[in-house]
Design a protein around this motif. Structure first.
Motif, mmCIF file in Angstrom:
data_model
loop_
_atom_site.group_PDB
_atom_site.id
_atom_site.type_symbol
_atom_site.label_atom_id
_atom_site.label_comp_id
_atom_site.label_asym_id
_atom_site.label_seq_id
_atom_site.Cartn_x
_atom_site.Cartn_y
_atom_site.Cartn_z
ATOM 1 N N ASP A 1 0.824 -1.217 0.000
ATOM 2 C CA ASP A 1 0.000 0.000 0.000
ATOM 3 C C ASP A 1 0.855 1.262 0.000
ATOM 4 O O ASP A 1 0.606 2.214 0.737
ATOM 5 C CB ASP A 1 -0.951 0.013 1.200
ATOM 6 N N ARG A 2 1.903 1.229 -0.803
ATOM 7 C CA ARG A 2 2.811 2.371 -0.970
ATOM 8 C C ARG A 2 3.483 2.775 0.338
ATOM 9 O O ARG A 2 3.729 3.954 0.596
ATOM 10 C CB ARG A 2 2.076 3.573 -1.584
ATOM 11 N N GLN A 3 3.793 1.781 1.161
ATOM 12 C CA GLN A 3 4.537 2.010 2.393
ATOM 13 C C GLN A 3 5.549 0.886 2.567
ATOM 14 O O GLN A 3 5.314 -0.244 2.134
ATOM 15 C CB GLN A 3 3.600 2.042 3.612
ATOM 16 N N PHE A 4 6.683 1.208 3.194
ATOM 17 C CA PHE A 4 7.646 0.171 3.534
ATOM 18 C C PHE A 4 7.175 -0.551 4.792
ATOM 19 O O PHE A 4 6.736 0.079 5.758
ATOM 20 C CB PHE A 4 9.036 0.765 3.758
ATOM 21 N N LEU A 5 7.261 -1.863 4.779
ATOM 22 C CA LEU A 5 6.790 -2.675 5.888
ATOM 23 C C LEU A 5 7.831 -3.746 6.211
ATOM 24 O O LEU A 5 8.116 -4.589 5.354
ATOM 25 C CB LEU A 5 5.452 -3.322 5.526
ATOM 26 N N PRO A 6 8.437 -3.699 7.422
ATOM 27 C CA PRO A 6 8.195 -2.720 8.483
ATOM 28 C C PRO A 6 8.806 -1.363 8.143
ATOM 29 O O PRO A 6 9.698 -1.275 7.301
ATOM 30 C CB PRO A 6 8.898 -3.343 9.692
ATOM 31 N N HIS B 1 10.657 2.277 -7.215
ATOM 32 C CA HIS B 1 12.073 2.558 -7.482
ATOM 33 C C HIS B 1 12.716 2.862 -6.129
ATOM 34 O O HIS B 1 12.608 3.971 -5.609
ATOM 35 C CB HIS B 1 12.185 3.754 -8.436
ATOM 36 N N VAL B 2 13.370 1.867 -5.547
ATOM 37 C CA VAL B 2 13.873 1.953 -4.175
ATOM 38 C C VAL B 2 15.327 2.424 -4.188
ATOM 39 O O VAL B 2 16.142 1.928 -4.976
ATOM 40 C CB VAL B 2 13.749 0.589 -3.469
ATOM 41 N N TYR B 3 15.649 3.356 -3.294
ATOM 42 C CA TYR B 3 17.005 3.905 -3.285
ATOM 43 C C TYR B 3 17.379 4.394 -1.893
ATOM 44 O O TYR B 3 16.532 4.546 -1.006
ATOM 45 C CB TYR B 3 17.109 5.079 -4.268
ATOM 46 N N LEU C 1 22.692 4.255 10.196
ATOM 47 C CA LEU C 1 21.284 4.429 9.853
ATOM 48 C C LEU C 1 21.150 4.596 8.346
ATOM 49 O O LEU C 1 21.789 5.466 7.751
ATOM 50 C CB LEU C 1 20.711 5.652 10.572
ATOM 51 N N VAL C 2 20.308 3.768 7.734
ATOM 52 C CA VAL C 2 20.068 3.826 6.296
ATOM 53 C C VAL C 2 18.627 4.271 6.063
ATOM 54 O O VAL C 2 17.684 3.603 6.501
ATOM 55 C CB VAL C 2 20.308 2.455 5.631
ATOM 56 N N VAL C 3 18.466 5.419 5.410
ATOM 57 C CA VAL C 3 17.137 5.939 5.080
ATOM 58 C C VAL C 3 16.781 5.479 3.672
ATOM 59 O O VAL C 3 17.536 5.711 2.728
ATOM 60 C CB VAL C 3 17.101 7.479 5.166
ATOM 61 N N VAL C 4 15.634 4.811 3.543
ATOM 62 C CA VAL C 4 15.218 4.215 2.277
ATOM 63 C C VAL C 4 14.014 4.979 1.733
ATOM 64 O O VAL C 4 13.083 5.299 2.480
ATOM 65 C CB VAL C 4 14.852 2.728 2.467
ATOM 66 N N GLY C 5 14.025 5.269 0.440
ATOM 67 C CA GLY C 5 12.912 5.972 -0.180
ATOM 68 C C GLY C 5 12.511 5.336 -1.495
ATOM 69 O O GLY C 5 13.161 4.407 -1.987
ATOM 70 N N CYS C 6 11.410 5.837 -2.056
ATOM 71 C CA CYS C 6 10.963 5.433 -3.389
ATOM 72 C C CYS C 6 10.991 6.666 -4.277
ATOM 73 O O CYS C 6 10.412 7.702 -3.928
ATOM 74 C CB CYS C 6 9.555 4.839 -3.347
ATOM 75 N N MET D 1 6.837 7.427 0.661
ATOM 76 C CA MET D 1 7.400 6.155 1.114
ATOM 77 C C MET D 1 8.791 6.380 1.700
ATOM 78 O O MET D 1 9.736 6.696 0.988
ATOM 79 C CB MET D 1 7.478 5.156 -0.048
ATOM 80 N N ILE D 2 8.905 6.216 3.011
ATOM 81 C CA ILE D 2 10.196 6.336 3.690
ATOM 82 C C ILE D 2 10.312 5.201 4.698
ATOM 83 O O ILE D 2 9.406 4.966 5.499
ATOM 84 C CB ILE D 2 10.341 7.687 4.414
ATOM 85 N N GLY D 3 11.412 4.484 4.639
ATOM 86 C CA GLY D 3 11.693 3.423 5.599
ATOM 87 C C GLY D 3 13.083 3.616 6.181
ATOM 88 O O GLY D 3 13.896 4.383 5.654
#
Length: 201
Positions: free
Chosen positions: A47-52, A74-76, A104-109, A115-117
Motif C-alpha cells: 500500500d505504498r509504504q515500507f513494511l516494516p 524505485h527503491v534507493y 542508519l540507512v534511510v530508504v525511499g521510493c 514512502m520512507i523506511g
C-alpha cells in the motif's frame, strides 16, 4: 565512549514527557563485515509504504525488498552506511542487498515520495529498542570504544540526526524533544495526479 552496565534498564520520554516507544540504541563501528552465513531480513512494500517501517539488522546481514503492490517502485538510499539504487521493478522481482557497514540507512521510493523506511545496522547483539513503556533492557555489556547512538523515526521527521551517547542518564528518563509528526491530508488534485502517475508505473 559510552559505558552501560549489563542488564541495565534505560527509559526514554518524548517532548510531552510520555513514554517513547521505538527508540533504537545501536552501535556504530568503522569496520565492514562479510558474514559467511548472513541472516536475510525483509522490508516489503505494501500500500505504498515500507513494511516494516523500521528494520533493525546486524552488520553483514542481507535485506530483501519484495514489492507486494500492483504498481512498480524505485527503491534507493543516499545514506553513507549503505547507498543503492534499485530501479523500477514490480512484484515478480525481489532485489536483495548486503549491509556490511553499521549506521542508519534511510530508504525511499523515487516514484512515491511519501514512502520512507529506515534500516538500522548495528553489530550483532548491539541494538536495543524501547517498549511501550519507553524502556529497554540491555542484555549485554556495552562498555567499549565504539560509538553508541539513540534514534527514533520521529527524529527524522523533525530533521534531527541520531544522538551520540557520550554519556548515559540512568537516574531519570532520557527526554527527546520530539512529537509525532502531523499526518498530511492528500488534496483532490494530488490524488488525481498520483492515480495518473501510477497508471504508468
Amino acid at each position: 565512549m559510552a559505558a552501560i552496565s549489563e542488564s541495565e534498564v534505560l527509559a526514554f520520554i518524548d517532548a510531552d514527557e510520555k513514554p517513547l516507544e521505538g527508540v533504537v540504541l545501536f552501535q556504530v563501528s568503522s569496520e565492514e563485515y562479510v558474514v559467511s552465513d548472513p541472516t536475510t531480513h525483509i522490508m516489503d512494500q505494501v500500500d505504498r509504504q515500507f513494511l516494516p517501517n523500521v528494520l533493525v539488522v546486524a552488520t553483514g546481514d542481507l535485506v530483501s525488498f519484495p514489492n507486494s503492490d500492483s504498481i512498480r517502485h524505485h527503491v534507493y538510499s543516499f545514506s553513507t552506511a549503505r547507498s543503492f539504487d534499485i530501479e523500477l521493478y514490480g512484484n515478480s522481482e525481489t532485489p536483495t542487498l548486503d549491509f556490511p557497514r553499521s549506521g542508519l540507512v534511510v530508504v525511499g521510493c523515487n516514484i512515491h515520495d511519501q514512502m520512507i523506511g529506515y534500516i538500522v545496522v548495528s553489530e550483532e547483539g548491539k541494538a536495543f529498542r524501547s517498549d511501550s513503556e519507553g524502556q529497554m533492557i540491555l542484555t549485554s555489556d556495552t562498555a567499549n570504544e565504539d560509538a553508541w547512538f539513540a534514534w527514533h523515526p520521529w527524529m527524522a521527521a523533525a530533521g534531527f540526526a541520531p544522538v551520540s551517547l557520550t554519556t548515559i542518564t540512568r537516574d531519570e528518563p532520557m527526554q527527546f524533544s520530539i512529537r509525532a509528526p502531523e499526518q498530511k491530508t492528500e488534496s483532490d488534485l494530488e490524488s488525481r495526479f498520483r492515480r495518473r502517475l501510477n497508471r504508468g508505473n
